[in-house]
Design a protein around this motif. Sequence first.
Motif, PDB file in Angstrom:
ATOM      1  N   MET A   1     -45.575 -11.899 -26.414  1.00 29.52           N
ATOM      2  CA  MET A   1     -44.844 -12.204 -25.220  1.00 29.52           C
ATOM      3  C   MET A   1     -43.626 -11.408 -24.912  1.00 29.52           C
ATOM      4  O   MET A   1     -42.911 -11.642 -25.695  1.00 29.52           O
ATOM      5  N   ASP A   2     -43.942 -10.484 -24.003  1.00 33.93           N
ATOM      6  CA  ASP A   2     -42.761  -9.245 -23.738  1.00 33.93           C
ATOM      7  C   ASP A   2     -41.566 -10.074 -22.834  1.00 33.93           C
ATOM      8  O   ASP A   2     -41.905 -10.720 -21.946  1.00 33.93           O
ATOM      9  N   LEU A   3     -40.331 -10.356 -23.454  1.00 34.89           N
ATOM     10  CA  LEU A   3     -39.288 -10.996 -22.613  1.00 34.89           C
ATOM     11  C   LEU A   3     -38.301 -10.050 -21.958  1.00 34.89           C
ATOM     12  O   LEU A   3     -37.418 -10.383 -21.525  1.00 34.89           O
ATOM     13  N   ASN A   4     -38.711  -8.616 -22.057  1.00 36.99           N
ATOM     14  CA  ASN A   4     -37.694  -7.575 -21.305  1.00 36.99           C
ATOM     15  C   ASN A   4     -37.574  -7.801 -19.889  1.00 36.99           C
ATOM     16  O   ASN A   4     -36.522  -7.165 -19.388  1.00 36.99           O
ATOM     17  N   ARG A   5     -38.474  -8.468 -18.986  1.00 38.07           N
ATOM     18  CA  ARG A   5     -38.243  -8.329 -17.685  1.00 38.07           C
ATOM     19  C   ARG A   5     -37.296  -9.621 -17.302  1.00 38.07           C
ATOM     20  O   ARG A   5     -36.775  -9.783 -16.199  1.00 38.07           O
ATOM     21  N   ILE A   6     -36.936 -10.512 -18.425  1.00 38.93           N
ATOM     22  CA  ILE A   6     -35.916 -11.530 -18.075  1.00 38.93           C
ATOM     23  C   ILE A   6     -34.545 -11.034 -18.237  1.00 38.93           C
ATOM     24  O   ILE A   6     -33.865 -11.017 -19.524  1.00 38.93           O
ATOM     25  N   GLY A   7     -33.909 -10.573 -17.249  1.00 37.89           N
ATOM     26  CA  GLY A   7     -32.529  -9.945 -17.439  1.00 37.89           C
ATOM     27  C   GLY A   7     -31.254 -10.825 -18.078  1.00 37.89           C
ATOM     28  O   GLY A   7     -30.487 -10.569 -18.870  1.00 37.89           O
ATOM     29  N   GLU A   8     -31.579 -12.414 -17.980  1.00 41.39           N
ATOM     30  CA  GLU A   8     -30.234 -13.251 -18.314  1.00 41.39           C
ATOM     31  C   GLU A   8     -30.349 -13.194 -19.950  1.00 41.39           C
ATOM     32  O   GLU A   8     -29.411 -13.322 -20.257  1.00 41.39           O
ATOM     33  N   LEU A   9     -31.565 -12.719 -20.546  1.00 39.19           N
ATOM     34  CA  LEU A   9     -31.373 -12.800 -22.011  1.00 39.19           C
ATOM     35  C   LEU A   9     -30.457 -11.744 -22.426  1.00 39.19           C
ATOM     36  O   LEU A   9     -30.209 -11.491 -23.708  1.00 39.19           O
ATOM     37  N   SER A  10     -30.304 -10.849 -21.520  1.00 42.95           N
ATOM     38  CA  SER A  10     -29.428  -9.413 -22.008  1.00 42.95           C
ATOM     39  C   SER A  10     -28.026  -9.602 -21.593  1.00 42.95           C
ATOM     40  O   SER A  10     -27.191  -8.486 -21.696  1.00 42.95           O
ATOM     41  N   GLU A  11     -27.730 -10.779 -21.152  1.00 41.78           N
ATOM     42  CA  GLU A  11     -26.122 -11.117 -20.667  1.00 41.78           C
ATOM     43  C   GLU A  11     -25.187 -11.783 -21.499  1.00 41.78           C
ATOM     44  O   GLU A  11     -26.015 -12.849 -22.476  1.00 41.78           O
ATOM     45  N   TRP A  12     -24.127 -11.660 -21.626  1.00 41.78           N
ATOM     46  CA  TRP A  12     -23.254 -12.724 -22.386  1.00 41.78           C
ATOM     47  C   TRP A  12     -21.983 -13.086 -21.565  1.00 41.78           C
ATOM     48  O   TRP A  12     -21.709 -12.444 -20.379  1.00 41.78           O
ATOM     49  N   GLN A  13     -21.458 -14.084 -21.933  1.00 44.87           N
ATOM     50  CA  GLN A  13     -20.428 -14.648 -20.916  1.00 44.87           C
ATOM     51  C   GLN A  13     -19.250 -15.044 -22.119  1.00 44.87           C
ATOM     52  O   GLN A  13     -19.618 -15.581 -23.157  1.00 44.87           O
ATOM     53  N   VAL A  14     -17.778 -14.526 -21.713  1.00 48.51           N
ATOM     54  CA  VAL A  14     -16.871 -15.022 -22.681  1.00 48.51           C
ATOM     55  C   VAL A  14     -16.231 -16.232 -22.048  1.00 48.51           C
ATOM     56  O   VAL A  14     -15.621 -16.097 -20.983  1.00 48.51           O
ATOM     57  N   GLY A  15     -16.258 -17.348 -22.582  1.00 46.97           N
ATOM     58  CA  GLY A  15     -15.482 -18.325 -22.489  1.00 46.97           C
ATOM     59  C   GLY A  15     -14.148 -18.553 -22.809  1.00 46.97           C
ATOM     60  O   GLY A  15     -13.651 -17.712 -23.523  1.00 46.97           O
ATOM     61  N   GLN A  16     -13.563 -19.693 -22.455  1.00 48.03           N
ATOM     62  CA  GLN A  16     -12.174 -19.864 -23.212  1.00 48.03           C
ATOM     63  C   GLN A  16     -12.171 -20.142 -24.639  1.00 48.03           C
ATOM     64  O   GLN A  16     -11.310 -19.559 -25.378  1.00 48.03           O
ATOM     65  N   ASP A  17     -13.190 -20.752 -25.258  1.00 46.71           N
ATOM     66  CA  ASP A  17     -13.330 -20.897 -26.673  1.00 46.71           C
ATOM     67  C   ASP A  17     -14.307 -20.262 -27.178  1.00 46.71           C
ATOM     68  O   ASP A  17     -14.292 -20.291 -28.531  1.00 46.71           O
ATOM     69  N   SER A  18     -15.599 -19.849 -26.504  1.00 49.19           N
ATOM     70  CA  SER A  18     -16.474 -19.482 -27.270  1.00 49.19           C
ATOM     71  C   SER A  18     -17.193 -18.193 -26.475  1.00 49.19           C
ATOM     72  O   SER A  18     -17.089 -18.132 -25.419  1.00 49.19           O
ATOM     73  N   VAL A  19     -18.265 -17.719 -27.075  1.00 41.45           N
ATOM     74  CA  VAL A  19     -18.856 -16.435 -26.260  1.00 41.45           C
ATOM     75  C   VAL A  19     -20.494 -17.045 -26.297  1.00 41.45           C
ATOM     76  O   VAL A  19     -20.970 -17.540 -27.657  1.00 41.45           O
ATOM     77  N   ARG A  20     -20.855 -17.008 -25.208  1.00 42.81           N
ATOM     78  CA  ARG A  20     -22.616 -17.185 -25.119  1.00 42.81           C
ATOM     79  C   ARG A  20     -23.207 -15.736 -25.126  1.00 42.81           C
ATOM     80  O   ARG A  20     -23.081 -15.107 -24.107  1.00 42.81           O
ATOM     81  N   LEU A  21     -24.168 -15.614 -26.130  1.00 39.73           N
ATOM     82  CA  LEU A  21     -24.701 -14.340 -26.355  1.00 39.73           C
ATOM     83  C   LEU A  21     -26.206 -14.589 -26.164  1.00 39.73           C
ATOM     84  O   LEU A  21     -26.969 -15.074 -26.788  1.00 39.73           O
ATOM     85  N   GLY A  22     -26.640 -13.624 -25.000  1.00 44.61           N
ATOM     86  CA  GLY A  22     -27.959 -13.888 -24.546  1.00 44.61           C
ATOM     87  C   GLY A  22     -28.727 -13.238 -26.088  1.00 44.61           C
ATOM     88  O   GLY A  22     -28.460 -12.471 -26.458  1.00 44.61           O
ATOM     89  N   ALA A  23     -29.978 -13.938 -25.951  1.00 44.03           N
ATOM     90  CA  ALA A  23     -30.890 -13.774 -27.187  1.00 44.03           C
ATOM     91  C   ALA A  23     -30.858 -12.041 -27.033  1.00 44.03           C
ATOM     92  O   ALA A  23     -31.305 -11.507 -28.321  1.00 44.03           O
ATOM     93  N   SER A  24     -31.137 -11.299 -26.081  1.00 35.42           N
ATOM     94  CA  SER A  24     -31.868 -10.080 -26.304  1.00 35.42           C
ATOM     95  C   SER A  24     -30.342  -8.919 -26.277  1.00 35.42           C
ATOM     96  O   SER A  24     -30.591  -7.641 -25.841  1.00 35.42           O
ATOM     97  N   VAL A  25     -29.161  -9.623 -26.221  1.00 38.63           N
ATOM     98  CA  VAL A  25     -27.863  -8.477 -26.103  1.00 38.63           C
ATOM     99  C   VAL A  25     -27.956  -8.053 -27.290  1.00 38.63           C
ATOM    100  O   VAL A  25     -28.208  -8.281 -28.428  1.00 38.63           O
ATOM    101  N   PRO A  26     -28.156  -6.155 -27.193  1.00 35.61           N
ATOM    102  CA  PRO A  26     -28.226  -5.550 -28.196  1.00 35.61           C
ATOM    103  C   PRO A  26     -26.936  -5.361 -29.057  1.00 35.61           C
ATOM    104  O   PRO A  26     -25.726  -5.813 -28.422  1.00 35.61           O
ATOM    105  N   TYR A  27     -27.112  -5.096 -30.309  1.00 35.37           N
ATOM    106  CA  TYR A  27     -26.070  -5.013 -31.336  1.00 35.37           C
ATOM    107  C   TYR A  27     -25.036  -3.871 -30.756  1.00 35.37           C
ATOM    108  O   TYR A  27     -23.768  -4.257 -31.063  1.00 35.37           O
TER     109      TYR A  27
END
Length: 296
Positions: A46-72
Amino acid sequence: MDFLRPASWEEALAAKAEHPTAVPIAGGTDVMVEINFDHRRPEYLMDLNRIGELSEWQVGQDSVRLGASVPYSAVMDNLRAELPGLALASHTVASPQIRNRGGVGGNLGTASPAGDAHPALLAAGAEVEAASVRGTRMIPIDEFYTGVKRNALAPDELIRAVHIKKADGPQQYSKVGTRNAMVIAVCAFGLALHPETRTVRTGIGSAAPTPVRAKEAEDFLNAALEEGGFWESGKIITPSVAKQFGQLAAGACNPIDDVRGTAAYRRHAVGIMARRTLGWTWEQYRGAGRTLEGAA
């Protein structure tokens, strides 16, 4: 082998529900190696590369939400202050090409004990956001690894993101390999100081059937720092405390002999890395304290 290519997250979850054996692929840095060497022959990819949200991250006040496909490479370039331990671990991953493709979600999905991200995630106390058509749940990192290359995901679940608390103190990462690049870890060690809670967390890679924490070493060090007043004074940690911490960290290992190193070497190396990373993080903590005192 059939190839699934969902265009949205909802389509991906539906496809995973219909085909629970489907293996997700984004960077492909682990999956394609196994396929190319015929170690794995899944019925569905299952190719997930068309799902853009998986490559996004959000920095909140206390934590970071790191999309599963955000590269190193993105972690290294953009999240070094918030996630210093993971950024250091990312530096040790393979080559620039692989760091531009591989991500934490792949490391978690494969759940190899040698995955470079695992010690940093354990030390930081991360949570894995898993989703299916049934809903979303958060899996504490301590409960995620269930066996050799096995994790706590249900057959119909996919990793959507990783939630990691922003560093409130120094973090370090150390890795031993047979060369300086493009190498699978012989063993690895992550350490995070959490001054807000006056605790220390660890992570060990490639020295047990799963990534593990050195909990006995953590308990010892937490007690020693508290009883000795180290958090308040910022004084140098005594060699005896550092030595005992290293020995207890080595004792948390359950390694094997393989082509990369012996079990005895892995235990020895983890003890050394634990002692050294403790020294590095504590010097950072002391330096930050002096800076704050000077500013006051």
